[in-house]
Design a protein around this motif. Structure first.
Motif, PDB file in Angstrom:
ATOM      1  N   SER A 151      40.175  91.578  50.374  1.00  0.00           N
ATOM      2  CA  SER A 151      38.915  91.035  49.855  1.00  0.00           C
ATOM      3  C   SER A 151      39.140  89.669  49.215  1.00  0.00           C
ATOM      4  O   SER A 151      38.338  88.748  49.376  1.00  0.00           O
ATOM      5  N   LEU A 152      40.261  89.541  48.503  1.00  0.00           N
ATOM      6  CA  LEU A 152      40.576  88.267  47.850  1.00  0.00           C
ATOM      7  C   LEU A 152      40.869  87.179  48.876  1.00  0.00           C
ATOM      8  O   LEU A 152      40.408  86.041  48.734  1.00  0.00           O
ATOM      9  N   LEU A 153      41.603  87.524  49.917  1.00  0.00           N
ATOM     10  CA  LEU A 153      41.880  86.547  50.977  1.00  0.00           C
ATOM     11  C   LEU A 153      40.583  86.123  51.662  1.00  0.00           C
ATOM     12  O   LEU A 153      40.373  84.936  51.941  1.00  0.00           O
ATOM     13  N   PHE A 154      39.723  87.099  51.912  1.00  0.00           N
ATOM     14  CA  PHE A 154      38.437  86.787  52.549  1.00  0.00           C
ATOM     15  C   PHE A 154      37.585  85.913  51.637  1.00  0.00           C
ATOM     16  O   PHE A 154      36.890  84.995  52.098  1.00  0.00           O
ATOM     17  N   ALA A 155      37.642  86.165  50.328  1.00  0.00           N
ATOM     18  CA  ALA A 155      36.906  85.342  49.362  1.00  0.00           C
ATOM     19  C   ALA A 155      37.385  83.891  49.416  1.00  0.00           C
ATOM     20  O   ALA A 155      36.577  82.957  49.358  1.00  0.00           O
ATOM     21  N   CYS A 156      38.688  83.704  49.523  1.00  0.00           N
ATOM     22  CA  CYS A 156      39.251  82.349  49.631  1.00  0.00           C
ATOM     23  C   CYS A 156      38.743  81.647  50.886  1.00  0.00           C
ATOM     24  O   CYS A 156      38.437  80.448  50.870  1.00  0.00           O
ATOM     25  N   ILE A 157      38.643  82.405  51.985  1.00  0.00           N
ATOM     26  CA  ILE A 157      38.149  81.831  53.244  1.00  0.00           C
ATOM     27  C   ILE A 157      36.681  81.443  53.098  1.00  0.00           C
ATOM     28  O   ILE A 157      36.267  80.355  53.521  1.00  0.00           O
ATOM     29  N   LEU A 158      35.875  82.314  52.486  1.00  0.00           N
ATOM     30  CA  LEU A 158      34.462  82.002  52.279  1.00  0.00           C
ATOM     31  C   LEU A 158      34.288  80.742  51.432  1.00  0.00           C
ATOM     32  O   LEU A 158      33.395  79.932  51.673  1.00  0.00           O
ATOM     33  N   LYS A 160      36.351  78.398  51.373  1.00  0.00           N
ATOM     34  CA  LYS A 160      37.091  77.341  52.078  1.00  0.00           C
ATOM     35  C   LYS A 160      38.232  76.777  51.232  1.00  0.00           C
ATOM     36  O   LYS A 160      38.573  75.593  51.320  1.00  0.00           O
ATOM     37  N   ASP A 161      38.800  77.647  50.398  1.00  0.00           N
ATOM     38  CA  ASP A 161      39.966  77.270  49.597  1.00  0.00           C
ATOM     39  C   ASP A 161      41.205  77.806  50.313  1.00  0.00           C
ATOM     40  O   ASP A 161      41.802  78.808  49.926  1.00  0.00           O
ATOM     41  N   PHE A 162      41.572  77.128  51.386  1.00  0.00           N
ATOM     42  CA  PHE A 162      42.638  77.625  52.260  1.00  0.00           C
ATOM     43  C   PHE A 162      44.008  77.523  51.603  1.00  0.00           C
ATOM     44  O   PHE A 162      44.891  78.347  51.849  1.00  0.00           O
ATOM     45  N   LYS A 163      44.169  76.531  50.740  1.00  0.00           N
ATOM     46  CA  LYS A 163      45.430  76.402  50.005  1.00  0.00           C
ATOM     47  C   LYS A 163      45.657  77.625  49.124  1.00  0.00           C
ATOM     48  O   LYS A 163      46.764  78.173  49.063  1.00  0.00           O
ATOM     49  N   GLU A 164      44.591  78.073  48.461  1.00  0.00           N
ATOM     50  CA  GLU A 164      44.688  79.247  47.599  1.00  0.00           C
ATOM     51  C   GLU A 164      44.909  80.514  48.437  1.00  0.00           C
ATOM     52  O   GLU A 164      45.640  81.420  48.024  1.00  0.00           O
ATOM     53  N   ALA A 165      44.293  80.571  49.605  1.00  0.00           N
ATOM     54  CA  ALA A 165      44.483  81.727  50.491  1.00  0.00           C
ATOM     55  C   ALA A 165      45.954  81.862  50.871  1.00  0.00           C
ATOM     56  O   ALA A 165      46.515  82.967  50.857  1.00  0.00           O
ATOM     57  N   LYS A 166      46.585  80.749  51.181  1.00  0.00           N
ATOM     58  CA  LYS A 166      48.005  80.775  51.568  1.00  0.00           C
ATOM     59  C   LYS A 166      48.877  81.188  50.377  1.00  0.00           C
ATOM     60  O   LYS A 166      49.842  81.944  50.532  1.00  0.00           O
ATOM     61  N   ARG A 167      48.507  80.701  49.184  1.00  0.00           N
ATOM     62  CA  ARG A 167      49.278  81.063  47.991  1.00  0.00           C
ATOM     63  C   ARG A 167      49.156  82.560  47.702  1.00  0.00           C
ATOM     64  O   ARG A 167      50.152  83.229  47.403  1.00  0.00           O
ATOM     65  N   ASN A 187      43.316  87.836  58.268  1.00  0.00           N
ATOM     66  CA  ASN A 187      42.690  86.930  57.299  1.00  0.00           C
ATOM     67  C   ASN A 187      43.494  85.648  57.124  1.00  0.00           C
ATOM     68  O   ASN A 187      42.932  84.543  57.083  1.00  0.00           O
ATOM     69  N   VAL A 188      44.795  85.786  57.030  1.00  0.00           N
ATOM     70  CA  VAL A 188      45.616  84.584  56.820  1.00  0.00           C
ATOM     71  C   VAL A 188      45.679  83.742  58.097  1.00  0.00           C
ATOM     72  O   VAL A 188      45.739  82.508  58.040  1.00  0.00           O
ATOM     73  N   ILE A 189      45.633  84.389  59.255  1.00  0.00           N
ATOM     74  CA  ILE A 189      45.548  83.650  60.520  1.00  0.00           C
ATOM     75  C   ILE A 189      44.273  82.815  60.537  1.00  0.00           C
ATOM     76  O   ILE A 189      44.280  81.636  60.911  1.00  0.00           O
ATOM     77  N   LYS A 190      43.166  83.426  60.094  1.00  0.00           N
ATOM     78  CA  LYS A 190      41.885  82.704  60.035  1.00  0.00           C
ATOM     79  C   LYS A 190      41.963  81.535  59.057  1.00  0.00           C
ATOM     80  O   LYS A 190      41.459  80.443  59.343  1.00  0.00           O
ATOM     81  N   ALA A 191      42.633  81.740  57.931  1.00  0.00           N
ATOM     82  CA  ALA A 191      42.767  80.670  56.934  1.00  0.00           C
ATOM     83  C   ALA A 191      43.546  79.486  57.507  1.00  0.00           C
ATOM     84  O   ALA A 191      43.147  78.329  57.348  1.00  0.00           O
ATOM     85  N   PHE A 192      44.670  79.771  58.182  1.00  0.00           N
ATOM     86  CA  PHE A 192      45.462  78.696  58.794  1.00  0.00           C
ATOM     87  C   PHE A 192      44.642  77.964  59.847  1.00  0.00           C
ATOM     88  O   PHE A 192      44.637  76.719  59.892  1.00  0.00           O
TER      89      PHE A 192
END
Length: 403
Positions: A151-158, A160-167, A187-192
């Motif tokens: 959920s947190l990774l998806f929140a980062c994607i929504l 658009k904080d991709f740097k935070e998603a990777k962290r 989720n992380v694939i989507k973020a990248f």
């Protein structure tokens, strides 16, 4: 942190916790005294939310409906409300409301609500609140899990904080002892991919191999779209070859992703070639396939091909959806083909799908401009009947028609 603390200790918030929600329910009442079911409350709330712009009123409607993430319809209402509140920059209200719900009896200690609140914070671009909620889950008697991590990774994607998603992906599984699953990796694939760094997904796939997590069609579909977006066609070929290794076929869904990606790049002719190849291999297109192609050719100004595809999809038994109709009407008007636009528009309206105001205005003015004033006036009367709040605007448009 100070803002978050103030929100928790806010006397208004404490008052809201003890609010008499039975009186608030009257907000949703249809006028009779019969009590509303949960679904009826949500439907009423959704109807009110769509036309409401006052942030305080939006919060009142949500509280009256007693929304819960257990219901799909309620989740839609949550999303509509948060979207409107964030557009109004009413971030304190969002935080107050979501924190308040953590103490509502039916949601207290609910891992599903906590996970959903994290996503809603992401939707509101309040990623610091989402992370804080994840870190403080134990305060609410809820254990952190791979579900809340996802959920947190998806929140980062929504957000658009991709740097935070990777962290989060790199640090949090180790810190909190959580083992990533397929959804985590997707989720992380989507973020990248959405951050324009699709090549980094190769290392994610390697980690998945090491941990015996098998990628699925979603994993590769996201990666294909990413490489197309970056116009890395050699990598597209590599991904298609990799799919065979995992027994994932390039079926209809993959072709739709590729066709959409090419159309977005204004390479609709290439998308059409891919479409023809798909047909030759016996893969039947669906309405999504045709909608992507029609939108692509419209954007490139090839209305002749767009109209041909529209006819072809109907012959093949694929029913156009509202988006397909709206797209075609809009671009036909822009291209000056008002007669065809009128025909397509009428067909759409018969199915209950009315194009937006700007498209309808374009159409009626275009019809009036090619001496089809009668048809233009008939459409205007139809719009007045369907959307009474716009009567004055339609009267003004009609007054400008040639006499």
């Amino acid at each position: 942190m100070a803002l978050f603390s103030r929100l928790r200790s806010n006397p208004t918030l404490n008052l809201l916790k003890h609010r008499n929600f039975s009186s608030a329910s009257s907000i949703l009442s249809s006028g009779n005294n019969a009590p509303l079911t949960s679904k009826e409350k949500t439907r009423s709330a959704l109807s009110l939310l769509k036309s409401e712009s006052n942030p305080e009123r939006i919060l009142e409607i949500c509280r009256a409906a007693s929304l819960t993430p257990e219901s799909h319809l309620d989740r839609i209402a949550f999303s509509v409300a948060i979207s409107k509140l964030s557009k109004a920059a009413h971030f304190a209200g969002i935080s107050e409301y979501l924190e308040e719900l953590k103490n509502r009896p039916d949601l207290r200690h609910s891992d599903r609500y906590i996970a959903h609140s994290i996503v809603l914070y992401g939707q509101a671009n309040m990623i610091d609140h989402a992370i804080r909620t994840f870190k403080e889950m134990d305060r609410y008697g809820v254990s952190r899990s791979v579900k809340s991590l996802n959920s947190l990774l998806f929140a980062c994607i929504l957000a658009k904080d991709f740097k935070e998603a990777k962290r989060v992906f790199v640090e949090f599984p180790k810190v909190y002892g959580i083992e990533p699953n397929l959804e985590t990796y997707n989720n992380v694939i989507k973020a990248f991919c959405e951050s324009g760094d699709s090549s980094s997904v190769y290392s994610v796939l390697a980690e998945m191999d090491r941990k015996s997590v098998i990628p699925n069609a979603t994993s590769f579909g996201t990666l294909l779209a990413g490489f197309y977006r970056e116009e890395k066609y050699e990598d597209v070929g590599k991904v298609l070859n990799m799919m065979g290794k995992y027994g994932i076929k390039s079926g209809l869904s993959m072709h739709n992703i590729r066709i959409q990606s090419l159309c977005k790049l204004k390479k609709s002719v290439e998308a059409r070639a891919l479409f023809d190849g798909m047909l030759s291999r016996g893969i039947k297109p669906n309405s999504v396939t045709y909608t992507h192609l029609i939108h692509g050719f419209c954007r490139e100004g090839d209305l002749k091909e767009a109209k041909r595809l529209f006819r072809d999809m109907v012959i093949r038994g694929c029913q156009p959806d509202s988006d397909c109709y709206f797209t075609l009407v809009h671009f036909l008007c822009q291209g000056g083909d008002y007669e065809t636009a009128l025909k397509v528009c009428n067909e759409s309206i018969e199915k209950g799908w009315v194009p937006n105001f700007s498209t309808m205005k374009l159409l009626v003015n275009g019809l009036a401009g090619v001496s089809k004033v009668k048809e233009a006036k008939e459409l205007v009367e139809l719009m007045k009947g369907k959307f009474t709040k716009n009567v004055d605007m339609w009267d003004e448009i009609e007054a400008g028609f040639p006499q």
